[in-house]
Design an enzyme around this catalytic site. Sequence first.
Site, short mmCIF file in Angstrom:
data_model
loop_
_atom_site.label_atom_id
_atom_site.label_comp_id
_atom_site.label_asym_id
_atom_site.label_seq_id
_atom_site.Cartn_x
_atom_site.Cartn_y
_atom_site.Cartn_z
N LEU A 143 0.94 76.06 24.72
CA LEU A 143 1.62 75.54 23.54
C LEU A 143 1.63 76.59 22.43
O LEU A 143 0.59 77.19 22.13
CB LEU A 143 0.91 74.29 23.02
N SER A 144 2.79 76.81 21.81
CA SER A 144 2.91 77.62 20.61
C SER A 144 2.37 79.03 20.86
O SER A 144 2.90 79.75 21.70
CB SER A 144 2.22 76.93 19.43
N ALA A 145 1.30 79.45 20.18
CA ALA A 145 0.72 80.76 20.48
C ALA A 145 0.29 80.82 21.94
O ALA A 145 0.40 81.86 22.59
CB ALA A 145 -0.48 81.02 19.57
N ALA A 148 3.49 81.33 23.90
CA ALA A 148 3.89 82.74 23.85
C ALA A 148 2.97 83.59 24.73
O ALA A 148 3.42 84.54 25.37
CB ALA A 148 3.86 83.23 22.40
#
Length: 359
Positions: A143-145, A148
């Site tokens: 998720l999110s960071a 990425a």
Amino acid sequence: MADTGDAGAGMRRFRPEGGGGSGGSKLKAVRDFGSNPGGLAMKVYAPPGLKPGAPLVVVLHGCTQLAGGYEASAGWTALADEHRFAVLYPEQRRVNNPKLCFSWFAPHRAARDKGEAASIRQMIETMTARWRLDRSQVFVTGLSAGGAMAAVMLASYPEVFAGGAIVAGLPFGAADGVSAAFAAMSQGRDLDARSWGDLVRAASPHEGPWPRVTIWQGADDRTVARANADGLFAQWADVHGLDADRARETQVGRLTWKTLGDAVELNIVAGMDHGVPIDAARGERAAPYMLDVGLSQARATLAFWGLERQAHRQAIRSAPSRARPAEPRQAPPSPPPAPVAATVEAVITKALRAAGLMK
């Protein structure tokens, strides 16, 4: 943002310990998994009596989260019990980043054989060897960071992964520093599909086959711009030699679902802000950035990967037709965080029509 560089943790004897970052967590800590150049912590879960040859799912939390909290909400350990696979939770440490973001934007920490990416690779090797897991069935989600960073792992070690799931994340190569990370998060980076694909192809000596990738994004995400989901879709379509503009698109309730065979898919959830879509009715638990929209990303992803073949069509079929009341807006993290084959599509389409969800 704190970035302490490549802090080695040294070699220690393999020793699981209790503790996962939340009360009652099933996760265990493993201290000895290699040189650990990224200075991460390793948390694991293997169902009792897990047989050799089981799959492995790697789960990467977002900023402000710990492994135990993500585990308590997203339901991956319950799915591991149900479908017999092991789960690895790499965990960021505050000494590296006070907001617990993975360093997806730092080339010296998020590239093949470097920093945090190398630490996660060491964890995978330790876990597959210790539990004698199937090396051809290793998957990563985040998720999110963490999303990425999942993109970093898929690009940097494509030979390791059979598939990935990127939730509210960014394409590999979207940023190479803090300022660029903020810009990419807020507006995306303008590259064509071939340029996005070239970034992945340049990240390792691998020439294929490539991991299958599913991408998830809230249509109302105010932390990571929708352009990043589109960039991810274009990036992995190009890596697979496919044209993103030729994707098949289906809309069921609040979910818009774009597929390119069984290689790449994009899921856009209407009315959802920044976070993981979960389904509390299935035992998943709402929390900051874990958003109960009546749709389980974990179950749908599991089926996309082929680990539970019915879950994806069930998740699509049960997608709510109306958005639930908007959740209170959460402040975004202050630092940067850090599909199916045509024949199967026909079966799903037929089932959706029979259920009255498609005309």
